[in-house]
Design an enzyme around this catalytic site. Structure first.
Site, short mmCIF file in Angstrom:
data_model
loop_
_atom_site.label_atom_id
_atom_site.label_comp_id
_atom_site.label_asym_id
_atom_site.label_seq_id
_atom_site.Cartn_x
_atom_site.Cartn_y
_atom_site.Cartn_z
N LYS A 188 0.86 -1.19 0.00
CA LYS A 188 0.00 0.00 0.00
C LYS A 188 0.90 1.24 0.00
O LYS A 188 2.03 1.15 0.43
CB LYS A 188 -0.89 0.02 1.26
CG LYS A 188 -1.68 -1.27 1.52
CD LYS A 188 -2.92 -1.35 0.66
CE LYS A 188 -3.72 -2.61 1.00
NZ LYS A 188 -4.84 -2.84 0.11
N HIS A 239 -6.93 -13.41 -7.20
CA HIS A 239 -7.71 -12.45 -6.42
C HIS A 239 -9.14 -12.46 -6.91
O HIS A 239 -9.39 -12.62 -8.09
CB HIS A 239 -7.11 -11.04 -6.54
CG HIS A 239 -7.69 -10.09 -5.54
ND1 HIS A 239 -8.93 -9.50 -5.72
CD2 HIS A 239 -7.24 -9.64 -4.35
CE1 HIS A 239 -9.19 -8.73 -4.67
NE2 HIS A 239 -8.19 -8.80 -3.82
#
Length: 444
Positions: free
Chosen positions: A168, A287
């Site tokens: 992130k 994902h």
């Protein structure tokens, strides 16, 4: 006046497609639908309509019906039960003959079973709760590129869950700074770092630059720690050709694992990539971006366990499967139900865990469930207990949010994990002593 050879006109679906006396075959694909009929529509008619519209039926009798054997090809609703505690909701069980489906194509399976019927006028809402995939059909799929055991052997990591971390901020970092964050996490003790699902190839960071800097970070961390490291390089792209190009580059760099968003990328692309990964020794991380669009509503759409089964057939070595404890929704028993469907070879029917059918995967490799989303170091005892050793625990903010930085955050997670695994192996109860175990670990 010419005699007509068949009776034209509209007739009730239940006359043809509701067959409670039918005994399903070992080769049938079985589906459990949660049907909410429109007011005034009988349950049998709504359920039969679902069976018809997802197989051979149309709204009227057509003369070409006489040119084929409907009995051989039609889907059949063979059982209906009312849902306890819900008004006007039923579970309809439908059996589909195997001949309706193309071999080795999840795309075709879904187009048939859920392609058209969900917009149907007679049903107010419809949800596909579970599928039974017969061995005769599952054997036409390659399945996961490698599976759990081969992955452990490749990584040389045994007897504990694997640790990951999503880098992130997910968007906006340059490739060099991104690689720097990867290196810090891996150096601190994580096994994997991860591209976020929406990191593909944007103006601020093109894919090739990211792959190069991440590979550099990977090898540097491996050299320092003596452990095998991985970074899920997201190969998802706008076309299948571009996706494979990225996977080829990852292979040339010698990295162990790539990644794909299987719902937004599509099952055809996913199966293509899974085949490439098996042929070229790459692990494949999956994902599930977009899953909640399909599976969040309780009475309409598709349960995630169906998407998970489809992924095991299409191919993937890891898949995100909720956390039970973090920021994202997921009930414990239901989650464990589909986690077992991903990992185990044989799963008994168990309605309390949402498993409607006994599923035999006949030795298809398993998929590692990935717990990710709002979890942090204090969740470690619960996660170790719930998911067991065959899992990947991913802490994004739970690693990078450490006040001292990424590497200390990674150290904290690794220490907590090792402490929990050791405590469990010594026979301590993680549920009651978890916080105490973490506190003890802090003082090492």
């Amino acid at each position: 006046k010419a005699r007509v050879g068949f009776k034209a006109g509209v007739k009730d679906y239940r006359l043809t497609y509701y067959t409670p006396e039918y005994e399903n075959k070992d080769t049938d694909i079985l589906a459990a639908f949660r049907v909410t009929p429109q007011p005034g529509v009988p349950a049998e008619e709504a359920a039969a309509a679902v069976a018809a519209e997802s197989s051979t039926g149309t709204w009227t009798t057509v003369w070409t019906d006489g040119l084929t054997s409907l009995d051989r090809y039609k889907g059949r609703c063979y059982h209906i039960e009312a849902v306890v505690g819900e008004e006007n909701q039923y579970i309809a069980y439908v059996a589909y003959p195997l001949d309706l489906f193309e071999e080795g194509s999840v795309t075709n399976m879904f187009t048939s079973i859920v392609g058209n019927v969900f917009g149907f006028x007679x049903x107010r809402a419809l949800r596909l709760e579970d599928l039974r995939i017969p061995p005769a059909y599952s054997k036409t799929f390659q399945g996961p590129p490698h599976g759990i055991q081969v992955e452990r052997d490749k990584l040389n990591k045994y007897g504990r869950p694997l640790l990951g971390c999503t880098i992130k901020p997910k968007l906006g970092l340059s490739a060099k700074n991104y690689g720097r964050a990867v290196y810090e996490c891996l150096r601190g003790g994580l096994d994997f770092t991860k591209d976020d699902e929406n990191v593909n190839s944007q103006p601020f960071m093109r894919w090739r630059d990211r792959f190069l800097f991440c590979a550099e970070a990977l090898y540097k961390a491996q050299a320092e720690t003596g452990e095998i490291k991985g970074h899920y390089l997201n190969a998802t792209a706008g076309t299948c050709e571009e996706m494979i190009k990225r996977a080829v580059f990852a292979r040339e760099l010698g990295v162990p694992i790539v990644m794909h968003d299987y719902l937004t990328g599509g099952f055809t692309a996913n199966t293509t990539l899974a085949h490439y990964c098996r042929d070229n020794g790459l692990l494949l991380h999956i994902h599930r971006a977009m899953h909640a669009v399909i599976d969040r509503q309780k009475n309409h759409g598709m349960h995630f366990r169906v998407l998970a089964k489809a992924l095991r057939m299409s191919g993937g070595d890891h898949i995100h499967s909720g956390t039970v404890v973090g920021k994202l929704e997921g009930e414990r028993e239901m989650t464990l139900g589909f986690v077992d469907l991903l990992r185990d070879d044989y799963i008994e029917k168990d309605r309390s865990r949402g498993i409607f059918f006994t599923q035999d995967w006949v030795s298809m490799p398993g998929v590692l469930p990935v717990a990710s989303g709002g979890i942090h170091v204090w969740h470690m005892p619960a996660l170790t207990e719930i998911f067991g050793d065959d899992s990947v625990l991913q802490f994004g903010g739970g690693t990078l949010g450490h006040p001292w930085g990424n590497a200390p955050g990674a150290v904290a997670n690794r220490v907590a994990l090792e402490a929990c695994v050791q405590a469990r192996n010594e026979g301590r109860d993680l549920a009651s002593e978890g916080n105490e175990i973490i506190r003890e670990a802090c003082s090492w």
